[in-house]
Design an enzyme around this catalytic site. Structure first.
Site, mmCIF file in Angstrom:
data_model
loop_
_atom_site.group_PDB
_atom_site.id
_atom_site.type_symbol
_atom_site.label_atom_id
_atom_site.label_comp_id
_atom_site.label_asym_id
_atom_site.label_seq_id
_atom_site.Cartn_x
_atom_site.Cartn_y
_atom_site.Cartn_z
ATOM 1 N N ARG A 37 38.220 52.382 49.752
ATOM 2 C CA ARG A 37 38.904 53.663 49.995
ATOM 3 C C ARG A 37 39.914 53.986 48.904
ATOM 4 O O ARG A 37 40.087 55.142 48.539
ATOM 5 C CB ARG A 37 39.613 53.622 51.345
ATOM 6 C CG ARG A 37 38.666 53.762 52.502
ATOM 7 C CD ARG A 37 39.427 53.654 53.785
ATOM 8 N NE ARG A 37 38.575 53.913 54.930
ATOM 9 C CZ ARG A 37 38.971 53.796 56.179
ATOM 10 N NH1 ARG A 37 40.213 53.408 56.438
ATOM 11 N NH2 ARG A 37 38.151 54.071 57.171
ATOM 12 N N LYS A 184 29.892 49.753 71.171
ATOM 13 C CA LYS A 184 30.293 50.680 72.248
ATOM 14 C C LYS A 184 29.543 51.997 72.178
ATOM 15 O O LYS A 184 29.557 52.685 71.163
ATOM 16 C CB LYS A 184 31.793 50.951 72.140
ATOM 17 C CG LYS A 184 32.620 49.754 72.520
ATOM 18 C CD LYS A 184 33.997 50.208 72.998
ATOM 19 C CE LYS A 184 34.878 49.035 73.331
ATOM 20 N NZ LYS A 184 35.791 48.678 72.259
ATOM 21 N N GLY A 327 33.270 51.150 59.492
ATOM 22 C CA GLY A 327 34.034 50.063 58.882
ATOM 23 C C GLY A 327 33.313 48.724 58.909
ATOM 24 O O GLY A 327 33.204 48.046 57.880
ATOM 25 N N GLY A 350 34.899 56.601 62.319
ATOM 26 C CA GLY A 350 35.023 57.637 63.343
ATOM 27 C C GLY A 350 34.919 59.032 62.750
ATOM 28 O O GLY A 350 34.300 59.928 63.340
#
Ligand code: ADP
Ligand code: 3PG
Ligand code: MG
Length: 368
Positions: A37, A184, A327, A350
């Site tokens: 990043r 999830k 990630g 996200g």
């Protein structure tokens, strides 16, 4: 949305630019251990400096504002940037240093609440605002959506690239294949729902697959599963979803690793990775795709069960446009030195998922 490449020396020389970057990177023992990043923001920082601007870098680190960005300043200094690390806004306002990194913005009250008083304070530091933080654009925070209300605002070079590349997934060259892993469903459901009608195949691994197999009424032992909702039960029978046919499992003894077919799983087994037949099957299923989206590792990668994920990366077909984001997925491929395999690796987790679902993000909308 305007991009900084439309600005010239005339526009930037002598100007103060507040650049929201996302330097939320893993740091261990005071050292940056993964720098993608930061590295991806460097062309924008260099562009601004070269054109005579004073650059004030603003980032968060970690969720709660406890951690310090000082190691990032050290990392940049190691790349020969003359950088000043400052931890209070008053000193930022006074400094003449061309490149400044401000301490973790989440330490300031009001950042996460998008408080307009904080946004105003940040605004007073600069003449222009640049967003070079794609991975935080889904957050309605003061430094992301508040400041651009008050200043002329631009997208950084990498942010513009993220938007251009990810848009290709929305209007894909077909066939489109999606690979989904991770744990999830909650975070992946909107993406699943939007793209299932558009895909040729969706290969599902990770704990998501365990959940779907369990939802079909099959045994998954003590493997990690998510809550089984009626929506998940329906998904479990969707013809486009390809589920694993074998797994690497650990028995009661952790040292005992075996490959088992799905119908051989027992109540004591714990699934940790895809089995070799599944790796081959998934590879075949995506081999004709012209566009591929991948999010989520296919096994318990942080415990070393990375083979399924590696096999998947190796099967990404050459000449096919493929995007990887998330990630944990990116970290797994970085460790395996396979980050060059996908055509594009998003800096967002996200943020990428939300962008793909909604077509924009609060931080991007705030720029226009
Ligand atoms: P990303 O960060 O790439 O978006 P997620 O955060 O959705 O990915 O999921 C990553 C997590 O999923 C990791 O912690 C990984 O260990 C976990 N995971 C994947 N497969 C399994 C599995 N079989 N059992 C338990 N956890 C798994
Ligand atoms: C990320 O790591 O996904 C971004 O930096 C956003 O961080 P956050 O989830 O703490 O807002
Ligand atoms: Mg994750």
């Amino acid at each position: 949305m305007k991009i900084i490449s439309s600005l010239s020396k005339k526009d930037l020389s002598g100007k103060k630019v507040l650049a929201r970057v996302d330097f939320n990177v893993p740091i261990r023992n005071g050292k940056v251990v993964e720098s993608m990043r930061i590295d991806e923001a460097l062309p924008t920082i260099k562009f601004l400096l070269k054109n005579g601007a004073q650059v004030i870098l603003v980032s968060h680190l970690g969720g709660d504002g406890q951690s310090s960005l000082r190691p990032v300043a050290k990392y940049l200094a190691g790349l020969k940037f003359k950088i000043k690390f400052i931890d209070d806004l008053e000193s930022i306002a006074k400094t003449k240093e061309p490149l400044v990194l401000f301490e973790n913005i989440r330490r300031l009250a009001g950042e996460q609440e998008n408080d307009s008083a904080l946004a105003k304070k940040l605004t007073d530091l600069a003449d222009l605002y640049v967003n070079e933080a794609f991975s935080v654009c889904h957050r309605q925070h003061a430094s992301v959506v508040g400041v651009p209300k008050f200043l002329p605002s631009y997208a950084g070079l990498r942010l513009a690239k993220e938007i251009a590349e990810l848009k290709k997934i929305d209007k894909p060259v077909s066939p489109l294949a999606i690979i989904l892993g991770g744990a999830k469903f909650k975070t992946k459901f909107p993406l699943l729902k939007k793209f299932l009608p558009k895909v040729e195949v969706m290969c599902v691994g990770g704990a998501l697959a365990n959940t779907l197999i369990k939802a079909r009424g099959q045994e998954v032992g003590v493997s990690l599963i998510d809550e089984i909702t009626p929506e998940i039960k329906k998904l479990a029978h969707d013809k486009k979803i390809i589920l694993p046919i074998d797994f690497v499992v650990v028995g009661r003894q952790k040292s005992e690793l075996v490959v088992k077919k799905v119908d051989e799983l027992s109540a004591k087994d714990k699934i940790v990775d895809l089995g070799p037949r599944t790796a081959k099957l998934f590879g075949e299923k995506i081999s004709d795709a012209k566009t591929i989206l991948w999010n989520g590792p296919l096994g318990l990668v942080e415990e070393g069960f990375i083979h399924g994920t590696i096999a998947m990366a190796r099967s990404l077909p050459k000449g096919t446009f493929s995007v990887l984001g998330g990630g944990d997925s990116v970290e797994a491929l970085r460790q395996a030195k396979l980050l060059k395999k996908p055509s594009f690796v998003s800096t967002g987790g996200g943020a990428m998922l939300e962008f793909l679902v909604t077509g924009s993000l609060p931080g991007i909308k705030a720029l226009s």
